[in-house]
Design an enzyme around this catalytic site. Sequence first.
Site, PDB file in Angstrom:
ATOM      1  N   TRP B 101      35.330  32.911  75.945  1.00  0.00           N
ATOM      2  CA  TRP B 101      34.228  31.968  76.154  1.00  0.00           C
ATOM      3  C   TRP B 101      33.708  32.042  77.576  1.00  0.00           C
ATOM      4  O   TRP B 101      32.485  31.984  77.808  1.00  0.00           O
ATOM      5  CB  TRP B 101      34.649  30.551  75.753  1.00  0.00           C
ATOM      6  N   ASP B 172      33.365  24.004  81.037  1.00  0.00           N
ATOM      7  CA  ASP B 172      33.330  23.997  79.582  1.00  0.00           C
ATOM      8  C   ASP B 172      34.602  23.296  79.102  1.00  0.00           C
ATOM      9  O   ASP B 172      35.698  23.823  79.216  1.00  0.00           O
ATOM     10  CB  ASP B 172      33.282  25.447  79.078  1.00  0.00           C
ATOM     11  N   LYS B 196      35.626  19.965  68.155  1.00  0.00           N
ATOM     12  CA  LYS B 196      37.061  20.139  68.237  1.00  0.00           C
ATOM     13  C   LYS B 196      37.748  18.779  68.383  1.00  0.00           C
ATOM     14  O   LYS B 196      38.425  18.313  67.484  1.00  0.00           O
ATOM     15  CB  LYS B 196      37.400  21.089  69.376  1.00  0.00           C
TER      16      LYS B 196
END
Lengths: 359, 359
Positions: B101, B172, B196
């Site tokens: 990511w 993030d 999530k």
Amino acid sequence: MQVYNFNAGPAAMPREVILKAQAEFADYHGCGYSIIEESHRAAPFDEIIQAAEANLRKLLDIPENYDVLFLQGGASLQFAMIPMNLQVPGKKIGYADTGVWANKAIKEIDIQGLDKEVVFNGKDINYTEIQGIKDWKIDQDLAYFGICVNNTIYGTEYPVFPETGNVPLVADMSSDILSRKFDVKKFGLIFAGAQKNVGPAGLTLVIIRKDLAERCPANVPTMLRYSTHMEAKSLYNTPPTFAIYMHRLITDWMLENGGLDAMEKLDDLKAKTLYDFIDNSGFYRATAAPSSRSRMNVCFRLPTEDQEKAFIAYAKQNGLVGLKGHRKVGGCRASIYNAVPLAGVERLIEVMKDFQKQA
Amino acid sequence: MQVYNFNAGPAAMPREVILKAQAEFADYHGCGYSIIEESHRAAPFDEIIQAAEANLRKLLDIPENYDVLFLQGGASLQFAMIPMNLQVPGKKIGYADTGVWANKAIKEIDIQGLDKEVVFNGKDINYTEIQGIKDWKIDQDLAYFGICVNNTIYGTEYPVFPETGNVPLVADMSSDILSRKFDVKKFGLIFAGAQKNVGPAGLTLVIIRKDLAERCPANVPTMLRYSTHMEAKSLYNTPPTFAIYMHRLITDWMLENGGLDAMEKLDDLKAKTLYDFIDNSGFYRATAAPSSRSRMNVCFRLPTEDQEKAFIAYAKQNGLVGLKGHRKVGGCRASIYNAVPLAGVERLIEVMKDFQKQA
């Protein structure tokens, strides 16, 4: 009391769909948890997204050389993504200005420093009509030509589509997709925020002729390139899974209820019934010109603004919600998307009659 | 059979939240229709989005000079929006490469033609550890410095945050936000895909120090400018209303269950319980270095790939789903976000023990 929801979007969904989603919400097909908790890479969601695409292809008869994408960001993000992806160096982008949403799309062309050519400008007539569509001269050297097919705020809708020759026609169908038949092959790209006629907020449909995605310059971010989502079949990153699930249920419902033929017939009947009543009422007045009246958003006025306020309150007391016009134009608006039954329109007319009697 | 969902995202939500959403799905607070059909401009949704923001501000103690935004597109769109908005002419953008990511975020900096400086590169150690965080030298002339706090694929997580001085720290937190306390004031921008720990797919949280939005160049499209959404309080266009509703219910649940203190304590306990079992099993092996182990995604291997396959199938038969590792690394992964109860971890350990006995 039976409630009818006339909101312009997010909007009414078929009652059967809402009840089905509720029934299986806590335990999807016996898996022990909710579909909203399921991985987008797991088999149950794979079945859903494939069925959603198949439904859409069947309903709209989408040819093989078009991809169907399930994206996020609404039509407003498409206003930016389309010129980013479909621009051609040295070519202008054409647009027809039929109101607020077309205007926003035109503004994004300017922000990106691209040249434009506005073919029709409805501002001087307060966007009450889409005039002379068949006579529009579409320069054959345009990168593409853009239209907003149904204008929710003004209650207008293209009765026919412009002939653009070899110039790809790009259409915002956010508020009338799946309400009538049309030939997908006449379009280069069709986009629609789902939250009016075909699903919840948070899902954006894009139907794109595959070759057009090849134009995209190299400096366009990954998530903003159509090719990214085409290659990944809308699973480049986590898609809005629950919204796609609801969209699938709604398109299932459409197919079970006669498909696009039946939707078009019912939508035409609902709109005609309501406009006929308004036109003959001697009290209510439809704002859009008869040639361009939306079959989805029926905008109307009462003799005074005070009466409009009173009517909206009276209707609400009678279980009819979402009848206030958009804040830009005022007045009243009944959004009668596919999921609003004929009985809802008939009830609205009853209540309008009752209000008129006592006014 | 009691099912436990260990998917990495979309992921388990609190059972109480799922049941509450189901109970009111067809008729929201007696209005006669579903919240998913409600206008984003109507009072019921206004109450929801305001409550969602208030909950988040309370849970994370977000200062006044930060805005909370509810966006779409996932963390992947943020990878592009952040350099678009936070770039400074002539300055490099710093990043730490801790896996897939972070890598994707770095790639978007390149695509936009901006200069970068990668401070830490974990590739040579297969991203199994985030090393020497406190010793990283952060050039004080960077436009900003970006990190991916929890790396779902490799099961690593920053145990502490780098000291970036006057350089805005951009984080993030997609997979560990609201799992532990931290000082928002140390960050310039925090972003998180909700799917999530804090909601369904289709919602992206952004917490931004207000002054940073002023940097944005004029040619950035309207929908991709933070200032657009700040000015409109996340209602510039139709937001993903149902996802925000679910996020509100989940943050309500967090507050009702002891807030961030309790979440952190329980998450720590769950992770410690599972890692302790793995470390002492003499059979399973955790892949992340002890210094950087994720409290959210516990990645582990079995002696052979065949045993891994057999274990995943065995666990599924016993009601434990979503235990397959990411396709990039293989192996097993148990995602134990806030909504996975301690009983779920205990049941997982039982099943792991049983499998080991028969292996």
